[in-house]
Enzyme design. Structure first.
Site, short mmCIF file in Angstrom:
data_model
loop_
_atom_site.label_atom_id
_atom_site.label_comp_id
_atom_site.label_asym_id
_atom_site.label_seq_id
_atom_site.Cartn_x
_atom_site.Cartn_y
_atom_site.Cartn_z
N ASP A 1 -11.75 -20.43 -2.13
CA ASP A 1 -11.47 -19.03 -1.76
C ASP A 1 -11.21 -18.21 -3.01
OD1 ASP A 1 -10.69 -16.61 -0.75
OD2 ASP A 1 -8.95 -17.33 0.32
N LYS B 1 -15.35 -13.11 1.05
CA LYS B 1 -14.61 -11.93 1.48
C LYS B 1 -15.23 -10.71 0.82
CE LYS B 1 -10.23 -14.45 2.00
NZ LYS B 1 -8.85 -14.63 1.49
N LYS C 1 -0.75 -21.64 6.79
CA LYS C 1 -0.51 -21.42 5.36
C LYS C 1 0.55 -22.39 4.85
CE LYS C 1 -3.03 -17.64 4.48
NZ LYS C 1 -4.01 -17.52 3.38
N GLU D 1 -8.30 -25.38 2.45
CA GLU D 1 -8.72 -24.21 1.70
C GLU D 1 -7.94 -24.06 0.40
OE1 GLU D 1 -9.30 -19.38 2.47
OE2 GLU D 1 -8.69 -20.72 4.09
N ASP E 1 -4.49 -23.84 4.57
CA ASP E 1 -4.72 -23.08 3.34
C ASP E 1 -3.51 -23.21 2.43
OD1 ASP E 1 -5.41 -21.32 1.36
OD2 ASP E 1 -5.63 -19.58 2.66
#
Length: 352
Positions: A241, A265, A162, A216, A190
């Protein structure tokens, strides 16, 4: 078969340690669980993992959605008419995707238990396991490297880092990870909407030698043109995302070449039924698919896993949201061995 009783309750779970991404730090999460009973003795379970910045929901709004919509729509109905039931639920739950996902997965759980097969086989049963990445939040460099070494020792072969708050620190981490681990480890990054277009392009340019798998959601979710600019100007796969919530979103993102990949998701899309439609659009567009998760109980992870196992074009999984939770009543619902996820034995979403 008729639904005779529904029960819904919230459950707070602490994280083993605080987790930081570009726009928040959390140390606990609240999931909402659903039990649906039928006149045959078969029971289905569902899970909602509301996340206000992403799904626009809280545990309180999920409980309200249950009382005002889910219970009135489902009670007395046949779960095998799930297309009709999901259609009716969607009218009221369009802005409550995690609540809808909770009901949707419970219906699939019931149907698969009645059929005597796991959900992934009911959906098509393409594979019976899939490797998952494991995520490292925003941490100082040395802590990031230490966690990477720990995860490698546990058998993981892919990590997701991240970032998005500090470009130079992000670059340094990626380069140091590759230097430390060698070429075999898969690295995903991400930014959680934290970069400008210029920063995202610079990040990819500066980490070229590290050969990361994908980038991402580098830019803000409300402007797909920014994502498109990154996609068209870097050599690494770019994945949407937060920009992807609905069937319309995947149509727009793929039709206009805004992304190379999408992250499905269940908590964003409203469950398995809608995720299957979204996946089909991605397949038609030639866009790769990852199945991801929120901070959610292994019950929610199980539903996402079964979905991922059922379709050949789902090439990636990032289903680790349960691993840092303490006090998860459904912790045994998925099996993890050497970085690979397997469904729990038994029909439906697995033996509870």
């Amino acid at each position: 078969m008729k639904i005779t009783h529904l029960e819904c309750w919230q459950h707070e779970m602490k994280l083993s340690e605080p987790f930081t991404i570009a726009y928040e730090t959390i140390d606990r999460c609240v999931n909402v669980f659903l039990r649906i009973e039928t006149n045959t003795g078969i029971t289905g379970m569902g899970c909602a993992a509301p996340d206000l910045p992403v799904t626009g929901e809280t545990a309180a709004t999920v409980l309200t959605a249950f009382k005002e919509c889910i219970e009135p729509v489902l009670k007395g109905r046949d779960p095998f008419t799930y297309k009709r039931l999901n259609h009716e639920l969607k009218k009221s739950l369009a802005k409550h995707p995690a609540a809808h996902a909770m009901a949707d997965m419970a219906l699939y759980d019931i149907m698969a238990r009645k059929a005597g097969v796991p959900v992934y086989k009911l959906l098509g049963g393409y594979r019976d396991s899939i490797p998952t990445s494991i995520t490292i939040g925003i941490l100082p460099l040395e802590e990031t490297l230490e966690k990477t070494r720990q995860f490698l020792a546990q058998g993981f072969r892919c990590i997701k880092i991240k970032g998005g708050k500090n470009l130079e620190e992000d670059v340094e981490k990626i380069l140091k990870i590759r230097e430390t681990t060698g070429p075999a480890l898969g690295i995903r990054f991400d930014a959680n909407q934290g970069y400008t277009v210029a920063e995202a392009i610079a990040f990819i340019d500066k980490t070229r030698s590290a050969n990361i798998e994908l980038l991402e959601q580098p830019t803000a979710k409300h402007d797909n043109e920014l994502l498109k600019q990154v996609t068209q100007n870097v050599h690494v796969l770019v994945m949407a995302d937060e920009s992807l919530m609905t069937l319309f979103d995947v149509f727009h993102l793929t039709r206009h070449d805004c992304t190379d990949m999408i992250n499905i998701k269940l908590m964003k899309t409203g469950g398995i039924a809608e995720a299957l439609h979204i996946n089909s659009v991605a397949k038609a567009a030639g866009v790769d698919v990852m199945v991801g998760c929120m901070d959610e109980s292994a019950l929610g992870i199980a539903a996402a896993l079964h979905f991922a196992l059922a379709r050949p074009n789902i090439r990636y999984a990032d289903l680790d949201g349960h691993l840092d939770l303490t006090g998860d009543p459904f912790a045994a619902m998925v099996v993890l061995r050497d970085g690979v996820l397997y469904p729990k034995e038994g029909a439906g979403l697995g033996d509870i």
